[in-house]
Each structure stands twice: as structure tokens, then as C-alpha cells.
Design an enzyme around this catalytic site. Structure first.
Site, short mmCIF file in Angstrom:
data_model
loop_
_atom_site.label_atom_id
_atom_site.label_comp_id
_atom_site.label_asym_id
_atom_site.label_seq_id
_atom_site.Cartn_x
_atom_site.Cartn_y
_atom_site.Cartn_z
CG ASP A 1 0.72 34.07 -15.09
OD1 ASP A 1 -0.42 33.57 -15.04
OD2 ASP A 1 0.93 35.23 -15.51
CG HIS B 1 -5.84 -23.03 7.44
ND1 HIS B 1 -5.65 -21.70 7.18
CD2 HIS B 1 -7.15 -23.30 7.18
CE1 HIS B 1 -6.80 -21.18 6.79
NE2 HIS B 1 -7.72 -22.12 6.77
#
Length: 682
Positions: A477, A292
């Protein structure tokens, strides 16, 4: 204690109780590097958040560096450490580790009782965390979901995403992938890679030479060493071990100083470590083998390396931030988005005519939608396929009463569904386009226009859905016209645009950041009722001076009738049958034939529409305006002229285009259905 002090303490306790309890669970060194910046951010706001840290997985194993210590060094209080790894480093051990985590996690989660759990990435430990939290009704925030790498990690990552309630993603592609997986767009945050916060701050450190010396050697120079990090591919373990062995042979032959990290704990890692030791890597003078490296030091080592070798995601993401050359081995990162283009050449073959897929298309059902357009005069129903083709259309006069309209809609839809079987179309749902103000969430028309009498506070969705046993979408619409342009027309691929319908009335829809805008009370984009004159003609909405009162088909028809009644409409070459109703077309024809009064009316109408559009440009600043409807071609040039004269300089370059779609209302209604089936949130 005084009463005032007591009250102050009670208020303080109440605030503490209201803090959001956030549990961050970290499984390994890699995910902690992504979670740490977020944890620091949470910790910096104790008045808002109560941070609980849970550590499990390889963090607690000595062979992998006991990396939980770096969490403690960052001064985070670890509330629980769970030993969940079953050693063996093979497929069975991974499964057993998930099972062990599922046994231990419920007790911890029940004790901590978090409001939300943060889970990162695609590790098998993270899958156990997400599964436990989901089953215990704990909200989950998943970091870096939606990505594609090409291994078993994809399956785990996507599984966690489906268990999660919220998502923080790194890229636009990841965001689109989650939307395609039916995740709620409003619960997805495009945040970028968390580790980049640390990358940007750490890259300018002056002590990088000391870091290089401490990890690789005093005599090592910048860009004269290699960083190697390779993990097993769990879906192809034997081949990944072979690649690892070949990689070690190659790096040994380079005769360069190399920092090599041990592989992660996935199945196959034990065999890879054996290969490393068999080749004497740990004793080799050119190698430094470590379990690590603290992330802030690791990114310094990567940033100043001559190159990075292996299959870590760090190589295709973080390393790109520094321009470090990377040799990516194997399939582990296949599909992962990269900062720079790979050197691997791609071949682009020409399209092959009459390919087998075309034949299959004729065999398989075509995914389609039923589109309903409820107009003032006609009721139209159409079968619309995924590509926007109207397969078949049905038209009837619109009845006057609500009951008759619903009955006719159902009759026409049932006929279309019967025809769809013979047309090889699979109907996925019904989309309805209607005039007036619509609540699309509930499928209710709140207020209709005067063109559609008695159509107010009406639930359209329920009767249609109940009768046809299909999902139903309903919208205005004008909004449907904008949706049609987004999917099939000029708006495809445009992030911000406005559609203006110029027909019997004036309407429209607004697309902002690729999404349709409805507004808080569903009256956004009522563009026809933008007022352009304080003393203009009366509009059908009851106000005066609206665009619709000047520029709609009804407004032009009104003016045409006025001229006709005054014998000022007809010019040489024009006739009007006594039985024929005077309309807007007669006014347009009169203007074309030189009628100055008709020309003046059309000029005023075009100016009014142009002024309204200028107001829109100044409010929402779209990059495109699309004119739709029967009058759009007549208004294109006047609108452009008004924009050039009246708009701010920065808005004068806005494109104005005339729609090429024949049936925007029907196509928009269909797109509500088709967008859902393609997993786009509507």
C-alpha cells in the site's frame, strides 16, 4: 610443451571462447558514421569482445563511392561483403533489395554465429538485417530507435525496434517513445548520438582550411560556401524531386561555391541525379559534386560552412553541434528533434468549448481499472478511470480468513465489472493494494502485517486473474501511494520523491529516476521501521524505537488510552462516551484544547517522524516529500521544523507537501493497470 604451458594455453582458449561475439552490420556511409565510434570501442577490448564486421547495401556500389574502403582504411577486418542492392532506384527495387538481403543473410549469420547483432537506424537494408537476425534467434541491439522524422523511415525504424532486444537511444523523447511501444525500460540505454564522440574531437582540428581547399577550392574562405545534401522522400517521390530541382535553381542563383553530395540510394534518387545532370551541376564552376566525403572531413566542411541546405538528418542534428545555419527542405525531417528552435512560427489557438471530441468521449468507452484496497478493517473496490476519477466505490468489512477474503474480493469485483458496462467503462485489469511485504513480480504477499492475520505467502494474483480473466497487479500500500502521487498527485513530473503514509501504521514508497524502488527482497521503503531511538517503545514488527512505534495511529491510540486510564486525557470541552473507543483523534483534540501531556506526546511523535524523514533525505536525497494519510496535516509543520533543525544544509530546502489525493491506495492500485495500458513499464 610443459604442463604449465599447456594449462596456460587452455585457460587462454577458454577466455577467448567466453568473449562476446558482436556482429556489426553497416549498409551505407551514413550509418557507418554512427557505428564507427562503437566499433572502435569494441575493437579496443579484444579480451571481452570478438568483433565481426558485415558490409552490404550501397557501401559496395561504385556510383555511391564504394564506401566500404573507408571501413578498411579504419583497419577493420570485413568478414563478409554482401551485394544486396537491386539497381533501379525505385520502390520495387527497394523491395527486391530487401528480399535479396534476406536470401543472402542467413548463410552469413549462421557462419558467424554472433551473440548479438548491432543494427543502426531506419534503412530498408537494416530492416532485412533485423528480420533475419530475429528469425534466427540472434539478439539485436538497435541504435537510434524511437525517433520520429515523419516519413516511411518512421515505419521501418519502429519495425526494427520491435524486432530488437536492446536499444541505445539519443534522446529522452526517443526513450519515452520506446517505452510507449512496450519495450522493456531496463533494456533501453540513453546513450546520446554516437557520432557526437567524433564531432567533439574533430571540431578542434587545425587543418580545416586544408580540407576546405581540397574539396571546394583554393580560393574559398571559411563560412563563404554552402553544403547541399538532399535525399528523396520515398512516400512522396515526385514532390521531393520537384523540391530538389527548385533547390538547385536557388543555389545556382546564390552564386556561391557549393559542395553538393549525391543523394542516397532510396527510390527516386535516380531521377534526382538526372535533374542534377540536366542542370549541368557537375560541370558548373561554382559546384563540386561528390559521391562521398569521409565523415571526419565532412563534419569539418559542415562546421565551417556559411550554411547547409537539404533534408539530411545531419542538418538537424550534427550541424547543430557547431551552430551552422541550416535550411531544411520538405518533410523528410519533420518530427526530428533539433538542437535549436526552428524559425517557423507556430500558432497556438485557444481551447474551443463544446468541441466534437467531448461528444466522442461520451460515445467511446472510458478506459478504466478495478482497484482493490485490502485494509486492516475494510475491503474496498473501485472503478477508476484514466484521469484518476473514482467512478464508483464499494466497501465491505474485511473477513478474517483467506478464503473468505478472496471470495469477497471476487464478488465485489464481479459486481463492479457488471456496473462498469452501464457506466460505459472498459475494465483493463485489476490492481491490488495491500499491507505487508509484497513480491509484485509474482503477485504474492510474502509477509503480512499484524493488522491482516493469516495473509502471508499468499498468491493473490492467480485466483483473481483466473476468475475474472483479467491481468492483475499487486503491490504494497505504501508503494501504491507513491504510484498514485506519480500519476495523479504532487509527484507528477517529479523525478525523485518519497511518499510517507501516516495512518494506522507508517509506510511509504520511493520514486527514483521516475521509477518505483522495490529493493532486492521487496522491502525497500519500509519507512515506518526506520529506528529513531535505541530505547523506544516496542513496535509491531518486534523491534523498538521505530517511527511507527511513535507516530502511527495505533501508537497515538495507545498513548491516548494510557492518558484516559490515568484520567489525564479529557479537558474542558471534551467528552468520551463509555461505548466509544479512545483513539488518536481524541488525543489530537485534547492537544488542541490545551492538554499539555497530549501536546507533548504529539510533539514526540512529530519529532520521531521528522527524524526518520531526515534520515531518508540523507540517504536518497529526494527533491520532494509527500505526507499522505489521515495524520498528514498534523505532522506537516513538525516535520518541516525538524528538517530545518536537523538536516544537512543541502537537504534543508527539500519540499514537504501534504497529499491532496482522497484515496491514494485505490488510485495507486489503479495506476499499475493504467500505466501499463499507456505503455509505461511498471
Amino acid at each position: 610443451m610443459t604442463q604449465q604451458a599447456q594449462e596456460k594455453m587452455e585457460r587462454s582458449e577458454k577466455r577467448l571462447k567466453q568473449r562476446l561475439r558482436v556482429c556489426v552490420a553497416t549498409c551505407n556511409r551514413a550509418d557507418y558514421s554512427k557505428l564507427a565510434p562503437i566499433m572502435f570501442g569494441i575493437k579496443s577490448h579484444p579480451e571481452i569482445f570478438d568483433l565481426e564486421v558485415v558490409v552490404l547495401g550501397s557501401h559496395l556500389i561504385d556510383d555511391y563511392g564504394n564506401t566500404f574502403r573507408m571501413i578498411e582504411q579504419d583497419e577493420f577486418d570485413i568478414r563478409s561483403k554482401l551485394h544486396t542492392i537491386v539497381r533501379g532506384e525505385d520502390e520495387a527495387a527497394m523491395v527486391e533489395s530487401v528480399g535479396l538481403a534476406l536470401v543472402k543473410l542467413p548463410d552469413v549469420l549462421q557462419r558467424l554465429a554472433p551473440d548479438i547483432l548491432l543494427v543502426h537506424g531506419d534503412r530498408f537494408d537494416a530492416l532485412a538485417l533485423a528480420t533475419a537476425a530475429a528469425l534466427m534467434n540472434i539478439r539485436i541491439l538497435h541504435l537510434e530507435g524511437g525517433e520520429v522524422s515523419g516519413t516511411i523511415d518512421d515505419s521501418i525504424r519502429h519495425s526494427i525496434s520491435k524486432l530488437a532486444h536492446y536499444h541505445a537511444v539519443c534522446t529522452r523523447s526517443a526513450e519515452r517513445h520506446l517505452i510507449s511501444m512496450c519495450e522493456d525500460h531496463s533494456h533501453i540505454l540513453l546513450a546520446g548520438c554516437p557520432s557526437y564522440d567524433k564531432l567533439l574531437s574533430a571540431h578542434q582540428r587545425d587543418d580545416y582550411t586544408d580540407i576546405i581547399k581540397s574539396w571546394i577550392g583554393d580560393d574559398v574562405k571559411e563560412q563563404n560556401y554552402i553544403v547541399a545534401l538532399q535525399h528523396p522522400v520515398t512516400t512522396d517521390i515526385q514532390n521531393s524531386i520537384k523540391i530538389y530541382e527548385l533547390m538547385l535553381d536557388a543555389v545556382i542563383s546564390f552564386n556561391k561555391r557549393t559542395l553538393i553530395l549525391f543523394p542516397n540510394i532510396d527510390a527516386g534518387s535516380k531521377e534526382m541525379v538526372r535533374v542534377m545532370r540536366r542542370k549541368g551541376i557537375e560541370q558548373h564552376p561554382n559546384f563540386r559534386a561528390v559521391k562521398h566525403v569521409p565523415f571526419d572531413q565532412f563534419i569539418q566542411l559542415v562546421a565551417h560552412a556559411g550554411c547547409m541546405i537539404g533534408n539530411s538528418s545531419c542538418g538537424v542534428r550534427e550541424a547543430g553541434a557547431f551552430g551552422t545555419p541550416v535550411i531544411n527542405l520538405g518533410t523528410r525531417q519533420t518530427g526530428t528533434e533539433m538542437r535549436s528552435n526552428p524559425l517557423q512560427k507556430k500558432f497556438c489557438f485557444p481551447a474551443v468549448k463544446e468541441c466534437i471530441s467531448q461528444d466522442i468521449d461520451h460515445i467511446l468507452e472510458t478506459q478504466s481499472a478495478l482497484a482493490v484496497d485490502l485494509g486492516g478493517t475494510n475491503l474496498r473496490v473501485a472503478i477508476v478511470c484514466m484521469k484518476g476519477k473514482v467512478v464508483k466505490k464499494y466497501t465491505q468489512l474485511n473477513p478474517k480468513t483467506f478464503e473468505e477474503r478472496i471470495e469477497l474480493i471476487l464478488t465485489m469485483c464481479k459486481q463492479a465489472m457488471a456496473d462498469a458496462i452501464h457506466l460505459n467503462c472498459r475494465i483493463l485489469g485489476v490492481g491490488v493494494s495491500t499491507g505487508g511485504r509484497v513480491n509484485p513480480q509474482d503477485g504474492i504477499v510474502l509477509h503480512s502485517t499484524k493488522l491482516i492475520n493469516e495473509w502471508s505467502s499468499v498468491d493473490i494474483r492467480t485466483p483473481i486473474s483466473s476468475a475474472l480473466h483479467l491481468p492483475v497487479w499487486v503491490d504494497n500500500d505504501g508503494n501504491c501511494a507513491a504510484l498514485a502521487e506519480r500519476k495523479f498527485g504532487h509527484g507528477k513530473g517529479v523525478e525523485n520523491f518519497v511518499t510517507i503514509i501516516t495512518g494506522t501504521g507508517i509506510g511509504g514508497g520511493i520514486i527514483q529516476h521516475n521509477e518505483l524502488i522495490h529493493g532486492s527482497t521487496f522491502c525497500a521503503a519500509e519507512l515506518g521501521h526506520i529506528v529513531v531511538s535505541l530505547e523506544g517503545p516496542e513496535c509491531m514488527c518486534g523491534s523498538h524505537g521505530c517511527i511507527e512505534a511513535y507516530s502511527s495511529g495505533l501508537a497515538l491510540q495507545r498513548e491516548a488510552k494510557r492518558l484516559h486510564d490515568e484520567d489525564l486525557l479529557l479537558v474542558e470541552g471534551m467528552t468520551v462516551n463509555n461505548k466509544e473507543q479512545v483513539n488518536a483523534i481524541h488525543l489530537i483534540n485534547a492537544a488542541r484544547l490545551g492538554n499539555s501531556k497530549a501536546e507533548s506526546i504529539l510533539h514526540t511523535a512529530g519529532t520521531a517522524l521528522g527524524l526518520g524523514i531526515v534520515n531518508i533525505l540523507h540517504m536518497i536525497n529526494p527533491s520532494l516529500v509527500i505526507l499522505s494519510g489521515v495524520l498528514s496535516e498534523h505532522y506537516e509543520n513538525p516535520v518541516r521544523q525538524v528538517i530545518s533543525q536537523r538536516a544537512l544544509l543541502s537537504a534543508q530546502g527539500t519540499k514537504v507537501m501534504v497529499s491532496e489525493l482522497e484515496d491514494p491506495a485505490l488510485l495507486g492500485a489503479a495506476s499499475m493497470v493504467l500505466d501499463y495500458t499507456t505503455r509505461r513499464t511498471y
